[in-house]
Design a protein around this motif. Structure first.
Motif, mmCIF file in Angstrom:
data_model
loop_
_atom_site.group_PDB
_atom_site.id
_atom_site.type_symbol
_atom_site.label_atom_id
_atom_site.label_comp_id
_atom_site.label_asym_id
_atom_site.label_seq_id
_atom_site.Cartn_x
_atom_site.Cartn_y
_atom_site.Cartn_z
ATOM 1 N N LYS A 84 38.572 29.133 41.787
ATOM 2 C CA LYS A 84 38.393 29.523 42.948
ATOM 3 C C LYS A 84 39.484 30.373 43.240
ATOM 4 C CE LYS A 84 37.672 28.930 47.858
ATOM 5 N NZ LYS A 84 37.548 27.826 48.910
ATOM 6 N N GLY A 86 41.602 34.152 45.407
ATOM 7 C CA GLY A 86 41.460 35.178 46.298
ATOM 8 C C GLY A 86 41.396 36.536 45.606
ATOM 9 N N ASN A 90 43.148 38.514 48.560
ATOM 10 C CA ASN A 90 42.705 37.374 49.264
ATOM 11 C C ASN A 90 41.797 37.691 50.516
ATOM 12 O OD1 ASN A 90 44.110 35.366 48.157
ATOM 13 N ND2 ASN A 90 46.112 36.112 48.933
ATOM 14 N N ARG A 91 41.247 38.964 50.513
ATOM 15 C CA ARG A 91 40.180 39.320 51.456
ATOM 16 C C ARG A 91 39.005 38.521 51.426
ATOM 17 N NH1 ARG A 91 37.725 44.910 49.753
ATOM 18 N NH2 ARG A 91 39.864 45.415 49.672
ATOM 19 N N TYR A 92 38.408 38.019 50.115
ATOM 20 C CA TYR A 92 37.362 36.903 50.287
ATOM 21 C C TYR A 92 37.806 35.966 48.975
ATOM 22 C CZ TYR A 92 35.187 40.328 47.220
ATOM 23 O OH TYR A 92 34.960 41.176 46.287
ATOM 24 N N ASP A 93 37.295 34.935 48.618
ATOM 25 C CA ASP A 93 37.410 33.842 47.621
ATOM 26 C C ASP A 93 36.224 34.152 46.623
ATOM 27 O OD1 ASP A 93 39.858 33.139 48.580
ATOM 28 O OD2 ASP A 93 38.876 31.188 49.635
#
Length: 340
Positions: A84, A86, A90-93
């Motif tokens: 996992k 970002g 780190n806007r989304y994973d």
């Protein structure tokens, strides 16, 4: 004049993959999947030409994702043990593969799509590939230990495939760099250098696509945090204008990027997004024409290419077809209104 094109991806037909998804699962495997990918490429080639699109794309029908479609053909990457990570600061994973050894191409990446298009297209064809900065922002590194070294290693592989695509008869090779408006300082420090390495020695037209992302919820939510005036490009446009890349592709319609920033790309061909990919509402030709004529105040017609804001992969197929038609008809209307 005002030749139309698209930023890249198009929705996959339901018989090829899951619909309305950015990371769709394939419906088949082996030889059956290979044939289905070829059929989908031809289908979208025909749809684009029927809509009046001048420089057509394969619609990225042969890849599950715009980055991983390239990575799957690279040795030294472990897809079995994803981690996992970002994405885009780190806007989304996302669950991403890992670089575990020296990078090498297993063979050709987009040869089939390029040759199918060249055999059947009536005009110019374009192939898109992920740019080096965006790749390193979409993969975990357990080998190189340095983001720039990793980017340059990928740039070398991209260059190998780009040179081969040129021999296949591809007219435009585009590198997709949505990471460029996230890591602006890195763009000027090493991002453009990595692009130059990826495009080294190419005689065909080269393009870089930068944008605020697909019309997915994570991107829509992020845009709400950027305020009423998106000026990220103000920092990188002057550097791109001085670069050796021929074209810059970006969004315009329904964007909060001040349209006057386009003048900072003086001397470059500019692919101006006049089709919104974050909405399923279909633009009218008059709306498209109006955006074109407004942007023409800042980009000379000889350097202006009406385009989509970004890829349309997660969109409903019938909406994408309608938007292609709006793009073609809107550009035709704009040519008529400016007398060209």
């Amino acid at each position: 004049m005002l030749e139309t094109t698209i930023a890249g991806s198009l929705p996959k037909p339901a018989w090829l993959a899951e619909t309305n998804k950015l990371w769709p699962a394939w419906r088949a495997s082996g030889a059956e999947l290979a044939q289905a990918k070829r059929d989908a490429t031809l289908l979208w080639l025909k749809e684009q030409e029927d809509a009046g699109i001048d420089i057509v794309s394969d619609g990225e029908q042969s890849r599950q994702h715009f980055v991983h479609g390239f990575l799957e053909q690279v040795e030294g990457i472990d897809f079995e043990h994803k981690v996992k990570m970002g994405i885009r600061n780190n806007r989304y994973d996302a669950m991403v593969p890992q670089v575990v050894g020296p990078l090498r191409l297993k063979g050709r990446v987009h040869e089939t799509e390029a040759r199918v298009m060249r055999a059947h297209a009536k005009g110019k064809i374009k192939i898109t590939m992920p740019g080096p900065m965006t790749i390193v922002d979409t993969i975990a590194d357990r080998h190189y230990g340095d983001k720039v070294k990793l980017a340059m290693a990928f740039a070398e592989l991209l260059n190998q495939e780009a040179r081969a695509l040129q021999k296949d008869g591809v007219d435009v090779v585009q590198f997709d760099e949505p990471a460029f408006n996230v890591y602006m300082d890195d763009v000027t420090r090493w991002g453009i250098d990595a692009l130059h390495r990826a495009a080294q020695g190419l005689k065909c037209t080269t393009c870089v696509h930068i944008c605020y992302g697909y019309g997915i919820q994570a991107n829509i939510d992020w845009k709400k945090t950027l305020g009423e005036s998106w000026r990220q490009y103000e920092q990188i446009f002057p550097a791109l204008a001085k670069s050796r890349i021929d074209q810059v592709s970006l969004e315009c319609i329904h964007s909060k990027v001040p349209i006057e920033l386009l003048k900072l790309l003086k001397g470059k061909d500019v692919l101006v997004g006049v089709i919104d990919v974050a909405s399923e509402r279909v633009e009218t030709p008059a709306e498209v024409s109006a955006v074109i004529r407004r942007a023409l105040k800042f980009v000379p017609a000889k350097h202006f290419y009406p385009c989509t804001n970004c890829g349309m992969a997660p969109m409903a197929r019938e909406v994408a077809v309608a938007k292609l038609k709006a793009l073609g008809a809107g550009a035709a209307l704009a040519r008529k209104k400016i007398g060209r």
